[in-house]
Design a protein around this motif. Structure first.
Motif, mmCIF file in Angstrom:
data_model
loop_
_atom_site.group_PDB
_atom_site.id
_atom_site.type_symbol
_atom_site.label_atom_id
_atom_site.label_comp_id
_atom_site.label_asym_id
_atom_site.label_seq_id
_atom_site.Cartn_x
_atom_site.Cartn_y
_atom_site.Cartn_z
ATOM 1 N N ARG A 1 0.800 -1.222 0.000
ATOM 2 C CA ARG A 1 0.000 0.000 0.000
ATOM 3 C C ARG A 1 0.831 1.270 0.000
ATOM 4 N NH1 ARG A 1 -4.076 -0.294 -2.324
ATOM 5 N NH2 ARG A 1 -5.104 1.355 -1.145
ATOM 6 N N TYR A 2 1.856 1.312 -0.813
ATOM 7 C CA TYR A 2 2.552 2.576 -1.052
ATOM 8 C C TYR A 2 3.040 2.603 -2.495
ATOM 9 C CZ TYR A 2 7.141 0.264 -0.521
ATOM 10 O OH TYR A 2 8.249 -0.537 -0.671
ATOM 11 N N SER B 1 -7.165 5.042 -5.478
ATOM 12 C CA SER B 1 -6.621 5.253 -4.138
ATOM 13 C C SER B 1 -6.333 6.729 -3.944
ATOM 14 C CB SER B 1 -5.334 4.437 -3.946
ATOM 15 O OG SER B 1 -5.563 3.057 -4.130
ATOM 16 N N LYS B 2 -5.908 7.072 -2.742
ATOM 17 C CA LYS B 2 -5.496 8.432 -2.429
ATOM 18 C C LYS B 2 -4.065 8.413 -1.897
ATOM 19 C CE LYS B 2 -10.135 10.122 -1.276
ATOM 20 N NZ LYS B 2 -10.976 10.765 -0.224
ATOM 21 N N GLY C 1 -1.252 9.461 0.605
ATOM 22 C CA GLY C 1 -1.144 9.899 1.987
ATOM 23 C C GLY C 1 0.200 10.554 2.271
ATOM 24 N N LYS C 2 0.721 10.271 3.452
ATOM 25 C CA LYS C 2 1.981 10.876 3.885
ATOM 26 C C LYS C 2 3.177 10.226 3.183
ATOM 27 C CE LYS C 2 0.269 12.018 8.522
ATOM 28 N NZ LYS C 2 0.506 11.837 9.977
ATOM 29 N N ARG D 1 6.242 8.114 3.065
ATOM 30 C CA ARG D 1 6.721 6.959 3.822
ATOM 31 C C ARG D 1 8.247 6.962 3.901
ATOM 32 N NH1 ARG D 1 8.495 1.894 2.231
ATOM 33 N NH2 ARG D 1 8.110 0.172 3.708
ATOM 34 N N GLN E 1 2.480 6.803 1.049
ATOM 35 C CA GLN E 1 1.462 5.864 1.527
ATOM 36 C C GLN E 1 0.215 5.994 0.655
ATOM 37 O OE1 GLN E 1 1.755 3.599 3.752
ATOM 38 N NE2 GLN E 1 3.393 4.192 5.144
ATOM 39 N N LEU E 2 -0.437 4.884 0.434
ATOM 40 C CA LEU E 2 -1.707 4.879 -0.320
ATOM 41 C C LEU E 2 -2.854 4.596 0.635
ATOM 42 C CD1 LEU E 2 -0.781 2.959 -3.586
ATOM 43 C CD2 LEU E 2 -1.093 5.426 -3.285
ATOM 44 N N GLU E 3 -3.908 5.356 0.458
ATOM 45 C CA GLU E 3 -5.087 5.200 1.314
ATOM 46 C C GLU E 3 -6.298 4.935 0.428
ATOM 47 O OE1 GLU E 3 -5.263 8.914 3.322
ATOM 48 O OE2 GLU E 3 -3.443 8.568 4.501
ATOM 49 N N ASP E 4 -7.254 4.221 0.990
ATOM 50 C CA ASP E 4 -8.488 3.932 0.239
ATOM 51 C C ASP E 4 -9.353 5.183 0.138
ATOM 52 O OD1 ASP E 4 -7.713 1.348 -0.144
ATOM 53 O OD2 ASP E 4 -8.647 0.665 1.740
#
Length: 214
Positions: free
Chosen positions: A14-15, A174-175, A177-178, A180, A211-214
Protein backbone atom coordinates in the motif's frame (compact mmCIF):
# COMPACT_ATOMS: atom_id res chain seq x y z
CA UNK A 1 11.67 22.84 -14.89
CA UNK A 2 10.08 19.83 -13.23
CA UNK A 3 9.03 16.47 -14.56
CA UNK A 4 8.84 12.74 -14.03
CA UNK A 5 12.02 10.77 -14.56
CA UNK A 6 10.91 7.79 -16.61
CA UNK A 7 7.69 6.07 -15.60
CA UNK A 8 8.95 4.00 -12.73
CA UNK A 9 6.34 3.12 -10.16
CA UNK A 10 5.68 0.16 -7.96
CA UNK A 11 2.81 -0.57 -5.59
CA UNK A 12 3.48 -2.93 -2.70
CA UNK A 13 2.28 -2.90 0.90
CA UNK A 14 0.00 0.00 0.00
CA UNK A 15 2.55 2.58 -1.05
CA UNK A 16 3.74 3.96 -4.34
CA UNK A 17 7.32 4.82 -5.34
CA UNK A 18 7.87 7.70 -7.76
CA UNK A 19 10.70 9.95 -8.88
CA UNK A 20 10.53 13.72 -9.03
CA UNK A 21 12.88 15.87 -11.10
CA UNK A 22 13.96 19.47 -10.70
CA UNK A 23 16.23 21.26 -13.19
CA UNK A 24 17.54 24.81 -13.43
CA UNK A 25 19.69 26.62 -15.95
CA UNK A 26 22.12 29.02 -14.30
CA UNK A 27 25.06 31.15 -15.33
CA UNK A 28 28.51 30.30 -14.03
CA UNK A 29 29.72 32.83 -11.47
CA UNK A 30 33.43 31.98 -11.43
CA UNK A 31 35.95 31.42 -14.22
CA UNK A 32 39.47 30.01 -13.95
CA UNK A 33 41.92 30.28 -16.85
CA UNK A 34 45.27 28.55 -16.28
CA UNK A 35 47.82 29.46 -18.94
CA UNK A 36 51.51 29.19 -19.64
CA UNK A 37 54.35 30.44 -21.79
CA UNK A 38 56.84 27.97 -23.23
CA UNK A 39 60.22 28.89 -24.70
CA UNK A 40 63.23 26.91 -25.85
CA UNK A 41 66.88 27.86 -26.18
CA UNK A 42 70.47 26.84 -25.73
CA UNK A 43 71.73 29.68 -23.55
CA UNK A 44 70.38 29.27 -20.02
CA UNK A 45 70.88 32.91 -19.01
CA UNK A 46 69.28 34.35 -22.14
CA UNK A 47 66.35 31.93 -21.92
CA UNK A 48 65.70 32.85 -18.28
CA UNK A 49 65.60 36.56 -19.11
CA UNK A 50 63.39 36.03 -22.15
CA UNK A 51 60.71 34.07 -20.34
CA UNK A 52 60.68 36.49 -17.41
CA UNK A 53 60.30 39.42 -19.82
CA UNK A 54 57.47 37.70 -21.67
CA UNK A 55 55.67 36.89 -18.45
CA UNK A 56 55.87 40.55 -17.41
CA UNK A 57 54.36 41.55 -20.76
CA UNK A 58 51.54 39.04 -20.32
CA UNK A 59 50.92 40.17 -16.74
CA UNK A 60 50.79 43.82 -17.81
CA UNK A 61 48.49 42.94 -20.71
CA UNK A 62 45.88 41.50 -18.36
CA UNK A 63 46.21 44.42 -15.98
CA UNK A 64 45.41 46.65 -18.94
CA UNK A 65 42.38 44.47 -19.66
CA UNK A 66 41.01 45.51 -16.27
CA UNK A 67 41.98 42.59 -14.05
CA UNK A 68 43.17 43.32 -10.53
CA UNK A 69 46.34 41.86 -9.09
CA UNK A 70 44.19 39.68 -6.85
CA UNK A 71 42.70 38.05 -9.96
CA UNK A 72 46.12 37.27 -11.46
CA UNK A 73 48.02 34.43 -9.85
CA UNK A 74 51.64 33.96 -10.83
CA UNK A 75 52.80 30.38 -10.91
CA UNK A 76 56.27 28.94 -11.01
CA UNK A 77 58.88 29.28 -13.74
CA UNK A 78 60.71 26.05 -14.52
CA UNK A 79 63.65 25.42 -16.84
CA UNK A 80 64.58 21.85 -17.69
CA UNK A 81 67.58 20.43 -19.50
CA UNK A 82 66.06 18.26 -22.21
CA UNK A 83 69.33 16.55 -23.06
CA UNK A 84 70.01 15.63 -19.45
CA UNK A 85 66.95 13.37 -19.39
CA UNK A 86 67.85 10.07 -20.99
CA UNK A 87 64.15 9.16 -21.26
CA UNK A 88 63.28 12.32 -23.20
CA UNK A 89 62.74 11.56 -26.88
CA UNK A 90 63.46 15.21 -27.76
CA UNK A 91 67.01 15.14 -26.39
CA UNK A 92 68.40 15.22 -29.92
CA UNK A 93 66.55 18.41 -30.86
CA UNK A 94 68.44 21.61 -31.62
CA UNK A 95 67.38 23.23 -28.32
CA UNK A 96 68.76 22.06 -25.02
CA UNK A 97 66.64 23.98 -22.53
CA UNK A 98 62.88 24.16 -22.13
CA UNK A 99 61.36 26.96 -20.03
CA UNK A 100 57.76 27.18 -18.80
CA UNK A 101 56.07 29.93 -16.79
CA UNK A 102 52.53 29.72 -15.41
CA UNK A 103 49.86 32.35 -14.84
CA UNK A 104 46.24 31.83 -13.77
CA UNK A 105 43.29 34.20 -13.94
CA UNK A 106 40.55 33.59 -11.37
CA UNK A 107 37.66 36.00 -11.67
CA UNK A 108 33.93 36.42 -11.14
CA UNK A 109 33.75 38.83 -14.09
CA UNK A 110 33.14 36.32 -16.87
CA UNK A 111 32.40 38.80 -19.70
CA UNK A 112 35.72 40.52 -18.96
CA UNK A 113 37.56 37.23 -19.12
CA UNK A 114 35.93 36.24 -22.41
CA UNK A 115 36.91 39.58 -23.90
CA UNK A 116 40.49 39.10 -22.68
CA UNK A 117 40.55 35.58 -24.08
CA UNK A 118 39.83 36.91 -27.55
CA UNK A 119 42.20 39.86 -27.13
CA UNK A 120 45.07 37.65 -26.02
CA UNK A 121 45.65 36.73 -29.66
CA UNK A 122 47.23 40.17 -30.05
CA UNK A 123 50.16 38.93 -27.97
CA UNK A 124 51.25 36.84 -30.94
CA UNK A 125 52.19 39.98 -32.81
CA UNK A 126 54.73 40.56 -30.05
CA UNK A 127 56.14 37.07 -30.43
CA UNK A 128 54.43 35.69 -27.34
CA UNK A 129 52.71 32.32 -27.72
CA UNK A 130 50.32 32.08 -24.82
CA UNK A 131 49.02 28.58 -24.29
CA UNK A 132 46.30 27.13 -22.10
CA UNK A 133 47.31 24.40 -19.68
CA UNK A 134 44.12 22.53 -20.59
CA UNK A 135 43.90 22.56 -24.39
CA UNK A 136 40.58 20.73 -24.47
CA UNK A 137 39.01 23.35 -22.17
CA UNK A 138 41.06 26.56 -21.83
CA UNK A 139 38.70 28.15 -19.29
CA UNK A 140 36.89 26.33 -16.50
CA UNK A 141 33.50 27.84 -15.71
CA UNK A 142 32.14 27.14 -12.23
CA UNK A 143 28.80 27.70 -10.51
CA UNK A 144 29.21 28.24 -6.76
CA UNK A 145 25.63 29.02 -5.74
CA UNK A 146 24.33 25.47 -5.36
CA UNK A 147 23.57 25.75 -1.64
CA UNK A 148 21.19 28.62 -2.32
CA UNK A 149 19.27 26.56 -4.89
CA UNK A 150 19.04 23.32 -2.93
CA UNK A 151 15.99 24.07 -0.72
CA UNK A 152 13.75 25.27 -3.55
CA UNK A 153 14.84 22.49 -5.91
CA UNK A 154 14.21 19.78 -3.31
CA UNK A 155 10.78 21.29 -2.65
CA UNK A 156 10.09 21.38 -6.37
CA UNK A 157 11.15 17.76 -6.91
CA UNK A 158 9.03 16.63 -3.96
CA UNK A 159 5.98 18.51 -5.22
CA UNK A 160 6.41 17.02 -8.66
CA UNK A 161 6.76 13.51 -7.21
CA UNK A 162 3.49 13.95 -5.30
CA UNK A 163 1.70 15.10 -8.45
CA UNK A 164 2.89 11.99 -10.26
CA UNK A 165 1.90 9.77 -7.33
CA UNK A 166 -1.58 11.32 -7.29
CA UNK A 167 -2.04 10.53 -10.97
CA UNK A 168 -1.15 6.88 -10.49
CA UNK A 169 -3.20 6.65 -7.28
CA UNK A 170 -6.23 8.02 -9.08
CA UNK A 171 -5.89 5.33 -11.72
CA UNK A 172 -5.82 2.70 -8.96
CA UNK A 173 -8.77 4.33 -7.14
CA UNK A 174 -6.62 5.25 -4.14
CA UNK A 175 -5.50 8.43 -2.43
CA UNK A 176 -1.97 9.63 -1.69
CA UNK A 177 -1.14 9.90 1.99
CA UNK A 178 1.98 10.88 3.88
CA UNK A 179 5.54 10.39 2.73
CA UNK A 180 6.72 6.96 3.82
CA UNK A 181 10.34 7.28 2.71
CA UNK A 182 12.30 9.94 0.79
CA UNK A 183 15.63 9.42 -0.90
CA UNK A 184 17.27 12.54 -2.29
CA UNK A 185 19.55 12.01 -5.24
CA UNK A 186 22.82 13.79 -5.83
CA UNK A 187 22.84 17.28 -7.28
CA UNK A 188 24.68 17.41 -10.59
CA UNK A 189 26.04 20.46 -12.39
CA UNK A 190 26.90 20.07 -16.06
CA UNK A 191 27.43 22.28 -19.09
CA UNK A 192 24.21 23.03 -20.91
CA UNK A 193 26.02 22.12 -24.13
CA UNK A 194 29.62 22.02 -25.43
CA UNK A 195 29.38 25.47 -27.03
CA UNK A 196 28.24 27.39 -23.94
CA UNK A 197 30.16 26.00 -20.94
CA UNK A 198 29.41 29.21 -19.04
CA UNK A 199 25.75 28.13 -18.85
CA UNK A 200 25.19 25.28 -16.42
CA UNK A 201 22.33 22.85 -15.90
CA UNK A 202 21.67 21.93 -12.27
CA UNK A 203 19.68 18.73 -11.75
CA UNK A 204 18.39 16.61 -8.88
CA UNK A 205 16.14 13.57 -8.79
CA UNK A 206 14.31 12.59 -5.60
CA UNK A 207 12.81 9.14 -5.07
CA UNK A 208 9.83 9.21 -2.73
CA UNK A 209 7.51 6.54 -1.36
CA UNK A 210 3.96 7.77 -0.59
CA UNK A 211 1.46 5.86 1.53
CA UNK A 212 -1.71 4.88 -0.32
CA UNK A 213 -5.09 5.20 1.31
CA UNK A 214 -8.49 3.93 0.24
Amino acid sequence: VVGLVGSEMCIRDRYVEVKGLSEREVEADLAVWPMNITLTGNDLGILKNEIEDQMEEVYDFFLEQGFSKNELIRGSTNITDAKANIYNNTRYSEFRYLAKADLTIRTEDIPKLQKALAGSLDLRSEGILLGSKNDWRPVEYIFTGLNELKPSMIEEATKNAREVAEKFAKDSKSKVGKIRLARQGLFTINDRDPNTPEIKKVRVVSTIDFQLED
